[in-house]
Design a protein around this motif. Structure first.
Motif, PDB file in Angstrom:
ATOM      1  N   ASP A 113       0.825  -1.355   0.150  1.00 49.49           N
ATOM      2  CA  ASP A 113      -0.090  -0.004   0.044  1.00 49.49           C
ATOM      3  C   ASP A 113       0.896   1.222  -0.083  1.00 49.49           C
ATOM      4  O   ASP A 113       1.680   1.402   0.810  1.00 49.49           O
ATOM      5  N   TYR A 114       0.707   2.151  -1.074  1.00 50.80           N
ATOM      6  CA  TYR A 114       1.418   3.394  -1.160  1.00 50.80           C
ATOM      7  C   TYR A 114       0.592   4.620  -0.846  1.00 50.80           C
ATOM      8  O   TYR A 114       1.042   5.900  -1.320  1.00 50.80           O
ATOM      9  N   SER A 115      -0.303   4.535  -0.036  1.00 49.80           N
ATOM     10  CA  SER A 115      -1.269   5.532   0.609  1.00 49.80           C
ATOM     11  C   SER A 115      -0.684   6.243   1.421  1.00 49.80           C
ATOM     12  O   SER A 115       0.320   5.933   2.085  1.00 49.80           O
ATOM     13  N   VAL A 116      -1.196   7.645   1.591  1.00 48.75           N
ATOM     14  CA  VAL A 116      -0.660   8.363   2.740  1.00 48.75           C
ATOM     15  C   VAL A 116      -0.655   7.837   3.923  1.00 48.75           C
ATOM     16  O   VAL A 116       0.108   8.063   5.002  1.00 48.75           O
ATOM     17  N   HIS A 117      -1.500   6.891   4.133  1.00 52.38           N
ATOM     18  CA  HIS A 117      -1.706   6.418   5.588  1.00 52.38           C
ATOM     19  C   HIS A 117      -0.519   5.155   5.940  1.00 52.38           C
ATOM     20  O   HIS A 117      -0.296   4.791   7.091  1.00 52.38           O
ATOM     21  N   THR A 118       0.212   5.057   4.900  1.00 52.41           N
ATOM     22  CA  THR A 118       1.427   3.776   5.158  1.00 52.41           C
ATOM     23  C   THR A 118       2.713   4.571   4.859  1.00 52.41           C
ATOM     24  O   THR A 118       3.869   3.820   4.649  1.00 52.41           O
ATOM     25  N   GLU A 119       2.858   5.930   4.734  1.00 60.08           N
ATOM     26  CA  GLU A 119       4.002   6.534   3.996  1.00 60.08           C
ATOM     27  C   GLU A 119       5.136   6.543   5.120  1.00 60.08           C
ATOM     28  O   GLU A 119       6.251   6.375   4.936  1.00 60.08           O
ATOM     29  N   GLY A 120       4.659   6.373   6.445  1.00 56.65           N
ATOM     30  CA  GLY A 120       5.601   5.861   7.372  1.00 56.65           C
ATOM     31  C   GLY A 120       6.174   4.616   7.777  1.00 56.65           C
ATOM     32  O   GLY A 120       6.859   4.279   8.972  1.00 56.65           O
ATOM     33  N   THR A 121       5.526   3.508   6.994  1.00 54.10           N
ATOM     34  CA  THR A 121       5.699   2.245   7.273  1.00 54.10           C
ATOM     35  C   THR A 121       6.568   1.639   6.102  1.00 54.10           C
ATOM     36  O   THR A 121       6.241   1.464   5.064  1.00 54.10           O
ATOM     37  N   PRO A 122       7.874   1.023   6.484  1.00 51.62           N
ATOM     38  CA  PRO A 122       8.837   0.501   5.393  1.00 51.62           C
ATOM     39  C   PRO A 122       8.385  -0.967   5.306  1.00 51.62           C
ATOM     40  O   PRO A 122       7.921  -1.432   6.012  1.00 51.62           O
ATOM     41  N   ILE A 123       8.906  -1.515   4.179  1.00 52.05           N
ATOM     42  CA  ILE A 123       8.692  -3.183   4.179  1.00 52.05           C
ATOM     43  C   ILE A 123       9.746  -3.788   5.037  1.00 52.05           C
ATOM     44  O   ILE A 123      10.749  -2.948   5.195  1.00 52.05           O
ATOM     45  N   GLN A 124       9.530  -4.721   5.735  1.00 48.71           N
ATOM     46  CA  GLN A 124      10.312  -5.439   6.572  1.00 48.71           C
ATOM     47  C   GLN A 124      10.960  -6.754   6.130  1.00 48.71           C
ATOM     48  O   GLN A 124      10.038  -7.758   5.958  1.00 48.71           O
ATOM     49  N   LEU A 125      12.097  -7.098   5.954  1.00 48.65           N
ATOM     50  CA  LEU A 125      12.761  -8.216   5.648  1.00 48.65           C
ATOM     51  C   LEU A 125      13.639  -8.753   6.926  1.00 48.65           C
ATOM     52  O   LEU A 125      14.551  -8.087   7.211  1.00 48.65           O
ATOM     53  N   ASN A 126      12.968 -10.011   7.613  1.00 52.90           N
ATOM     54  CA  ASN A 126      13.528 -10.306   8.738  1.00 52.90           C
ATOM     55  C   ASN A 126      14.042 -11.734   8.573  1.00 52.90           C
ATOM     56  O   ASN A 126      13.350 -12.683   7.913  1.00 52.90           O
ATOM     57  N   LEU A 127      15.446 -11.887   8.663  1.00 56.39           N
ATOM     58  CA  LEU A 127      16.060 -13.370   8.419  1.00 56.39           C
ATOM     59  C   LEU A 127      16.420 -13.726   9.997  1.00 56.39           C
ATOM     60  O   LEU A 127      17.055 -13.448  10.850  1.00 56.39           O
ATOM     61  N   PHE A 128      15.644 -14.991  10.140  1.00 55.74           N
ATOM     62  CA  PHE A 128      15.615 -15.919  11.514  1.00 55.74           C
ATOM     63  C   PHE A 128      16.681 -17.024  11.338  1.00 55.74           C
ATOM     64  O   PHE A 128      16.952 -17.421  10.195  1.00 55.74           O
ATOM     65  N   ARG A 129      16.748 -17.829  12.210  1.00 52.17           N
ATOM     66  CA  ARG A 129      17.397 -18.847  12.140  1.00 52.17           C
ATOM     67  C   ARG A 129      16.674 -19.967  11.232  1.00 52.17           C
ATOM     68  O   ARG A 129      17.423 -20.994  10.683  1.00 52.17           O
ATOM     69  N   ASP A 130      15.402 -19.837  11.486  1.00 51.16           N
ATOM     70  CA  ASP A 130      14.580 -20.753  11.001  1.00 51.16           C
ATOM     71  C   ASP A 130      13.815 -20.533   9.918  1.00 51.16           C
ATOM     72  O   ASP A 130      12.888 -21.466   9.052  1.00 51.16           O
ATOM     73  N   ARG A 131      13.687 -19.165   9.613  1.00 48.41           N
ATOM     74  CA  ARG A 131      12.678 -18.737   8.478  1.00 48.41           C
ATOM     75  C   ARG A 131      12.926 -17.311   8.038  1.00 48.41           C
ATOM     76  O   ARG A 131      13.990 -16.777   8.741  1.00 48.41           O
TER      77      ARG A 131
END
Length: 521
Positions: free
Chosen positions: A310-328
């Motif tokens: 979503d690129y609306s003004v409501h999500t302008e302050g939220t980046p995509i998060q990529l999290n690498l854990f030990r199992d996933r």
């Protein structure tokens, strides 16, 4: 609903001592409840709808207290249904239970194009509700906007970026993109350049669009700092766990740039932090490297996140998060699934595009097929690697893709047996490797094949079957053969609650030590 089904439903509610995602209980022995609009709205705004059962009293352990007057109840509930926008058309069923009258009204889901369903007396902003577990919560401004945007065909990727100028776009890349369009459509080449920009959604009223900035911008994050990716790699299974040196992150990077640059950098981040297994081909003797996750699956997941977020003004302050854990590997994308699409339809049905202009540009710049093949590719690549199927979750205000590695497989929580000179030592480990404990210096260690705990192939299905009767955190962990309650909660229980497949017996106190979890039928 058949009368027999209503009787079975009442019995199940009393047996489970709880409401559910699609079940609400109301006492009605003294009269019709005066306020039903929050539940009517919550049920109408979820795809599964819901059922309100009258005649049970939650405070008395869901005892059957009966309905004061079935005819009057039906009339007054219908009046409240008619006060909703759009009006709700409930379907009533009556019967006797333990000698007293009980009633149920089934609330159908409102079509996505007509949501949110709200109480006219409070207006759309304050009268719209969403069902979360067994609670009806007020919708956020963003949740209301999501429905409005779909209904009105709002295209946030085509909106003008007021602070942008054409000089902020990379002219060389832009010209190359135009040459490709001219080659495909010779008649298009006759248009003036300004008109080309407008036709291709590069500009709107002479001002660069958001899609153009993200695909061709020299530095898109200069205007939208959070339209990027935050990537972390941790040593453990959850954010906050530290390694032996008390380091919270093995790697931590903010990924910026244009869409195609972010894809490449995100894939490079994963490659840098993934384990690589060297395999010798038995037939040829050749060496081959196998990455922890299929790179093609990662690329498709990142592409999907960037194109469909979503690129609306409501999500302008939220980046995509990529999290690498030990199992996933987890990829969190702002915004839920768009339009009528459900998780079950992913990769099967043709979805409505949230960002069509951005998707078309990305198709040319990244090689993205834009043919609804991303999800099938992820599934196929994971299967080819012999890894668990990817997990897709439509959470509140975000969409999450999870890829699991070999550590997550069934032998993840095995009981390894290690013999010393005198006695065996048992140790539960979280990775497929033997642990040698209790050996005296100089001992000769002789490992034997591991003995696996009696856990079903699918832990999720095991939990759902086990929790047909309410169970505690400790009971669920013991059933799985896992000692760490925290890990069980984060890995299994919390996601199932978020998906409304498990519900809480004490939803108002989620951290209560008396909390129990039960399967939502």
């Amino acid at each position: 609903m058949l009368i027999e089904e209503l009787v079975e439903l009442v019995k199940r509610i009393q047996d489970q001592q709880a409401e559910a995602q699609v079940i609400e209980v109301k006492a009605a022995h003294r009269g019709c409840p005066a306020r039903l609009y929050d539940t009517l709205s919550g049920f109408a705004n979820q795809d599964a709808g819901g059922t309100i059962v009258f005649g049970l009293e939650e405070e008395s352990g869901f005892a059957c207290t009966g309905v004061y007057d079935l005819q009057d109840l039906q009339k007054k509930v219908t009046e409240q249904c008619n006060q909703m926008e759009p009006p709700v058309r409930g379907l009533f069923t009556f019967t006797k239970f333990q000698g007293k009258s009980v009633a149920a009204v089934e609330i159908p889901a409102v079509d996505v194009a007509e949501r949110p369903c709200y109480y006219r007396g409070k207006g759309k902003v304050k009268g719209s509700y969403i069902r979360v577990g067994d609670a009806d919560l007020p919708m956020t401004d963003y949740e209301i906007y999501s429905y409005e945007a779909f209904r009105r065909h709002v295209r946030d990727d085509e909106r003008e970026v007021e602070r942008a100028r054409i000089e902020l776009l990379d002219r060389d890349r832009l010209e190359e993109y135009l040459r490709g369009r001219k080659k495909e459509r010779p008649q298009f080449a006759r248009m003036p350049k300004k008109m080309m920009y407008e036709m291709l959604n590069i500009t709107k009223n002479g001002i660069p669009t958001l899609a153009a900035l993200i695909n061709f911008g020299i530095y898109p994050q200069g205007l939208y700092p959070q339209y990027g990716i935050t990537a972390i790699a941790v040593s453990g299974y959850e954010i906050g766990e530290v390694d032996k040196d008390d380091a919270r992150f093995l790697d931590n990077k903010r990924i910026e740039g244009t869409l195609d640059e972010m894809v490449e950098e995100a894939v490079a981040f994963c490659k840098r932090n993934m384990k690589v297994k060297t395999i010798i081909q038995p037939d040829t003797g050749r060496r081959a490297d196998k990455t922890e996750y299929p790179v093609n699956a990662i690329r498709e997941a990142v592409l999907n996140a960037l194109i469909h977020r979503d690129y609306s003004v409501h999500t302008e302050g939220t980046p995509i998060q990529l999290n690498l854990f030990r199992d996933r590997l987890e990829l969190h994308s702002p915004g839920t699934l768009y339009g009528r699409m459900t998780v079950e339809q992913l990769g099967v049905a043709r979805p409505d595009l949230r960002n069509p202009a951005l998707a078309v540009m990305a198709e040319s710049l990244t090689g993205a097929e834009n043919r609804y093949s991303g999800i099938p590719t992820i599934r196929r690549e994971m299967a080819k690697f012999g890894l668990p199927a990817p997990r897709f979750e439509n959470r509140r205000n975000e969409f999450v893709v999870t890829l699991y590695n070999e550590i997550y497989s069934d032998d993840n929580f095995r009981r390894d047996v290690v013999y010393t000179e005198s006695y065996p030592v048992y140790s539960e480990v979280r990775e497929p490797a033997l642990v040698y404990m209790g050996a005296a210096p100089g001992s000769i260690l002789r490992p034997v094949p591991p003995v696996y705990p009696a856990v079903r192939k699918d832990p999720v299905q095991s939990i759902l079957e086990f929790c047909r009767e309410p169970k505690s955190r400790g009971e669920i962990a013991a059933m799985l053969g896992i000692k760490t309650n925290f890990y069980v909660m984060e890995k299994y229980v919390a996601p199932l609650v978020a998906e409304h497949r498990l519900a809480l017996t004490i939803p108002e106190k989620p951290k209560s030590k008396f909390q129990r979890y039960y399967t939502v039928e």
